[in-house]
Design a protein around this motif. Structure first.
Motif: not given
Length: 467
Positions: A237-238, A246-249, A269-270, A296-299
């Motif tokens: 998708a990317v 954001p959703q795909v990431m 993410f980073n 929540v995924v980032r967390a």
């Protein structure tokens, strides 16, 4: 002042594209490339839309965009201590906004855009909009410059304003379709591509359709916990154009976490090109539930990387956005337990209570198994207690999920030295010297291990000769 202004504009027309001084006087001190100070005031240009709505071209409040790496750049030289110079610049800016034809400002913005000076282009388009907010081209051109700066959500808003003013404006529809595609909103992208037949092609619609299909496959595979498929489809998708979605990431990062590839999940993410969106703007565009999933995924990524306090804060925000979601609540609890365990273990370790610290880190690992930071910290406790074998085991487990975790590799190398496993230790130090080429301690340790190994091999050869 009027004469200075006219001369400055004339000079700009003569030297398009140069980065040299155009017209420097004690009254303006303006650089050609720093035409972003047209609004005089803070370090970022004020939003043209807000200025138009308030009817105040000199409003000093800078907009927040919620996007890391998206600052306007140093387009305003605001370190003047001389009040006379500052006031003179403000007068020139006001004169520019009142005297210059907005079409001329647009042309100047176009030239800055062509030269790659996107922040300056935004400031010039802003001024044109302040003077005439009814021209859709000004909004659309500004959106292009914002997109080049990575400020995609702001660009969406400006494109939407352009098509509101002129619903038949093909270029703005095409631009808006491209932005929605990059942000992972394929249905909206398809709609706007179809609204711009002169600008969009069948390939544009096909790419958006492909992204839509791949996101659907990701969501289906996620329900089945088929993480390989989630990873493959999110990466595709990317490639198809959803490079800032954001959703795909989040789908990609979650799959990498489940596949025990924590370093790669963190990079999603980073990494240096990873976008950042603020809570408010993301919630507005993607909805509360959609943005809560991303958070929540980032967390979980933050936890895996040892950023426990960040994980707690991010998970708490996700809970506020989606309070009835059990998965979100579970991640929040895990983050709290892991953060508390790490903090308690660190305090006990500092107090030289190594057995108690080891137990504290173990409690955190019960809720967050495979956490590289907690494993490495527990390994430090084992080493202090002389349990080198257990320390090596914990370090090895940490390196499985984070192969570039230098602290764990260094600790394992040191413990293998204590166990006189010279070859195992040598392999780790050889990796470390590549990762930390300037580290004198690593250089010294590597030399010592090489000497020990050479001595051991020479000793073995001598024994064989005697027999």
């Amino acid at each position: 002042m009027a004469a200075e202004l006219d001369k400055m504009i004339l000079d700009h027309q003569k030297v398009k594209g140069t980065t040299q001084f155009v017209r420097a006087t004690s009254g303006n001190m303006m650089l050609h490339r720093n035409l972003g100070n047209l609004n005089s005031g803070g370090g970022n240009a004020s939003s043209a839309r807000s200025s138009v709505e308030r009817g105040n071209a000199n409003n000093k409040a800078a907009t927040t965009n919620g996007y890391a790496y998206s600052g306007m750049g140093n387009i305003v030289v605001n370190n003047n201590k001389d009040a006379t110079r500052k006031n003179g610049g403000g007068e020139l800016c006001r004169a520019l906004s009142h005297r210059t034809d907005p079409e001329k400002l647009k042309e100047m913005g176009n030239e800055e855009y062509r030269q790659g000076h996107y922040a300056e282009a935004v400031a010039l388009y802003d001024q044109a909009i302040i003077m005439d907010a009814r021209r859709p081209a000004y909004w659309s051109n500004k959106a292009a410059a914002l997109a080049a700066l990575g400020r995609l959500i702001e660009a969406v808003d400006d494109c939407k304003e352009a098509v509101r003013i002129d619903p038949a404006y093909d270029r703005a529809h095409n631009r808006l379709g491209g932005l929605y595609l990059r942000l992972g909103e394929p249905d909206k992208a398809i709609h706007h591509f179809k609204q711009s037949p002169k600008e969009s092609t069948g390939a544009d619609v096909s790419r958006a359709q492909s992204v839509k299909t791949r996101i659907a496959k990701c969501n289906d595979a996620r329900k089945l916990r088929n993480w390989i498929t989630v990873l493959q489809e999110s990466q595709a998708a990317v490639t198809d154009g959803a490079d800032c979605a954001p959703q795909v990431m989040a789908l990609q990062a979650e799959a990498l976490l489940r596949l025990q590839r924590h370093d790669e999940a963190d990079a999603v993410f980073n990494g240096p090109s990873a976008p950042r969106f603020g809570v408010d703007e993301s919630t507005k565009l993607f909805g509360t539930i959609g943005h809560a999933y991303v958070l929540v995924v980032r967390a979980q990524v933050d936890m895996a990387a040892g950023r426990f306090e960040d994980a707690v804060s991010t998970a708490q925000t996700a809970c506020q956005l989606d309070p009835s979601n059990r998965e979100v609540a579970n991640v929040h609890r895990r983050a709290n337990v892991a953060a508390a365990a790490r903090l308690r273990g660190n305090d006990l370790f500092k107090a030289a209570k190594f057995a108690e610290a080891c137990a504290a880190y173990g409690e955190g690992l019960e809720r967050e198994p495979g956490n590289a930071v907690l494993l490495c910290n527990r390994a430090a406790c084992h080493a202090k207690l002389g349990r080198y074998e257990k320390a090596v085991e914990d370090c090895s487990a940490a390196l499985v999920v984070r192969p570039t975790y230098s602290k764990a590799r260094l600790r394992r190398a040191d413990c293998n030295v204590k166990l006189e496993r010279w070859e195992a230790s040598l392999r780790d130090y050889q990796v470390l010297i590549q990762e930390l080429p300037e580290n004198e301690d690593v250089k010294k340790a590597l030399s010592e291990v090489e000497a020990k190994l050479k001595s051991q091999r020479n000793g073995g050869a001598a024994d064989r000769f005697q027999h």
